[in-house]
Design a protein around this motif. Structure first.
Motif, mmCIF file in Angstrom:
data_model
loop_
_atom_site.group_PDB
_atom_site.id
_atom_site.type_symbol
_atom_site.label_atom_id
_atom_site.label_comp_id
_atom_site.label_asym_id
_atom_site.label_seq_id
_atom_site.Cartn_x
_atom_site.Cartn_y
_atom_site.Cartn_z
ATOM 1 N N ILE A 185 0.854 -1.188 0.000
ATOM 2 C CA ILE A 185 0.000 0.000 0.000
ATOM 3 C C ILE A 185 0.886 1.233 0.000
ATOM 4 O O ILE A 185 1.777 1.365 0.841
ATOM 5 N N GLY A 186 0.637 2.097 -0.942
ATOM 6 C CA GLY A 186 1.384 3.352 -1.034
ATOM 7 C C GLY A 186 0.437 4.537 -0.922
ATOM 8 O O GLY A 186 -0.732 4.395 -0.545
ATOM 9 N N GLU A 187 0.944 5.697 -1.273
ATOM 10 C CA GLU A 187 0.129 6.902 -1.188
ATOM 11 C C GLU A 187 0.447 7.786 -2.386
ATOM 12 O O GLU A 187 1.604 7.881 -2.815
ATOM 13 N N LYS A 188 -0.592 8.413 -2.923
ATOM 14 C CA LYS A 188 -0.435 9.282 -4.084
ATOM 15 C C LYS A 188 -1.255 10.549 -3.843
ATOM 16 O O LYS A 188 -2.399 10.484 -3.387
ATOM 17 N N LYS A 189 -0.645 11.701 -4.148
ATOM 18 C CA LYS A 189 -1.352 12.975 -4.008
ATOM 19 C C LYS A 189 -1.705 13.480 -5.399
ATOM 20 O O LYS A 189 -0.949 13.293 -6.351
ATOM 21 N N GLN A 190 -2.876 14.109 -5.473
ATOM 22 C CA GLN A 190 -3.355 14.594 -6.761
ATOM 23 C C GLN A 190 -4.010 15.960 -6.546
ATOM 24 O O GLN A 190 -4.757 16.154 -5.589
ATOM 25 N N HIS A 191 -3.718 16.879 -7.457
ATOM 26 C CA HIS A 191 -4.306 18.222 -7.380
ATOM 27 C C HIS A 191 -5.103 18.476 -8.656
ATOM 28 O O HIS A 191 -4.561 18.369 -9.758
ATOM 29 N N GLU A 192 -6.401 18.752 -8.497
ATOM 30 C CA GLU A 192 -7.261 19.051 -9.638
ATOM 31 C C GLU A 192 -8.040 20.315 -9.327
ATOM 32 O O GLU A 192 -8.856 20.324 -8.396
ATOM 33 N N GLY A 193 -7.817 21.379 -10.090
ATOM 34 C CA GLY A 193 -8.490 22.647 -9.827
ATOM 35 C C GLY A 193 -8.149 23.140 -8.432
ATOM 36 O O GLY A 193 -6.985 23.334 -8.089
ATOM 37 N N GLU A 194 -9.174 23.306 -7.613
ATOM 38 C CA GLU A 194 -8.959 23.736 -6.228
ATOM 39 C C GLU A 194 -9.037 22.565 -5.253
ATOM 40 O O GLU A 194 -9.101 22.766 -4.045
ATOM 41 N N CYS A 195 -9.052 21.351 -5.783
ATOM 42 C CA CYS A 195 -9.183 20.159 -4.933
ATOM 43 C C CYS A 195 -7.848 19.437 -4.792
ATOM 44 O O CYS A 195 -7.097 19.288 -5.764
ATOM 45 N N ASN A 196 -7.588 18.996 -3.602
ATOM 46 C CA ASN A 196 -6.404 18.190 -3.304
ATOM 47 C C ASN A 196 -6.874 16.823 -2.809
ATOM 48 O O ASN A 196 -7.676 16.730 -1.874
ATOM 49 N N TYR A 197 -6.389 15.776 -3.463
ATOM 50 C CA TYR A 197 -6.772 14.405 -3.107
ATOM 51 C C TYR A 197 -5.548 13.645 -2.605
ATOM 52 O O TYR A 197 -4.441 13.846 -3.093
ATOM 53 N N VAL A 198 -5.798 12.771 -1.654
ATOM 54 C CA VAL A 198 -4.775 11.831 -1.203
ATOM 55 C C VAL A 198 -5.353 10.432 -1.389
ATOM 56 O O VAL A 198 -6.434 10.122 -0.873
ATOM 57 N N TRP A 199 -4.643 9.609 -2.146
ATOM 58 C CA TRP A 199 -5.107 8.257 -2.473
ATOM 59 C C TRP A 199 -4.203 7.209 -1.826
ATOM 60 O O TRP A 199 -2.985 7.374 -1.789
#
Length: 199
Positions: free
Chosen positions: A101-115
């Motif tokens: 299990i790892g972790e990935k960060k994603q930025h879309e527009g004004e949203c920040n996601y952590v997967w």
């Protein structure tokens, strides 16, 4: 010129008649209304395509966190890591050495996601059936035919019912606590001119 002996013709006709009668009797006997356990088992296994591999889908990413830079709400896509049992299940598979299990960060527009990302280890890849875009299809066990436990024939309606069992075998570590006890099932058959068929 061909001459016929008067005694030969009737004897030959009798032989042909007897052979035809014997052949017709054999054909009628081969199309018996009895449904044997072996025949029922063959028809069920063919119709159910047994033995068969049973699988589960394992996502490649699960949303851990979503945050909006201002006061808006971020759109949530996919399964959440915190959903009931997801984290525990993934932690269990990681403890068995089947996934990492790892972790990935994603930025879309004004949203920040952590997967939370999921990757099969070499051990886990032994059970991989299909590697799709967003998920893995993983073998958990095989479903196999057990035995015919009883047959009831309804001659008046030209139907029959067969009780049988199936079992789960060759369990993989992805299967969790799967029971290997026989499971009872029933199949209904209909008699046609060419024999029995499953309805």
């Amino acid at each position: 010129m061909l001459k016929y002996n008067s005694t030969t013709l009737p004897t030959t006709a009798k032989r042909v008649f007897k052979m035809s009668l014997a052949l017709a009797t054999m054909l009628l006997c081969s199309c018996s209304n009895d449904l044997s356990r072996q025949k029922a088992a063959e028809l069920i296994a063919r119709q159910q395509k047994l033995p068969a591999i049973e699988t589960i889908q394992l996502g490649k990413s699960y949303l851990k966190e979503s945050r909006h830079d201002s006061w808006g709400v971020c759109m949530v896509i996919g399964d959440k890591y915190s959903d009931s049992g997801v984290k525990e299940r993934l932690d269990g598979l990681q403890a068995k050495g089947l996934i990492s299990i790892g972790e990935k960060k994603q930025h879309e527009g004004e949203c920040n996601y952590v997967w939370a990302t999921v990757e099969l280890t070499d051990e886990g890849k032994k059970y991989l059936v299909k590697d799709g875009d967003g998920e893995y299809q993983i073998k958990v066990n095989e479903l196999t035919f057990g035995e015919i436990t009883g047959i009831q024939i309804h001659e008046q309606f030209k139907t029959a019912e067969a009780d049988y069992t199936v079992r789960k075998i060759n369990l993989t570590p992805f299967g969790g606590n799967i029971s290997t006890a026989p499971m009872n099932r029933r199949a209904t058959f209909a008699l046609f001119d060419d024999g029995w068929r499953i309805k």
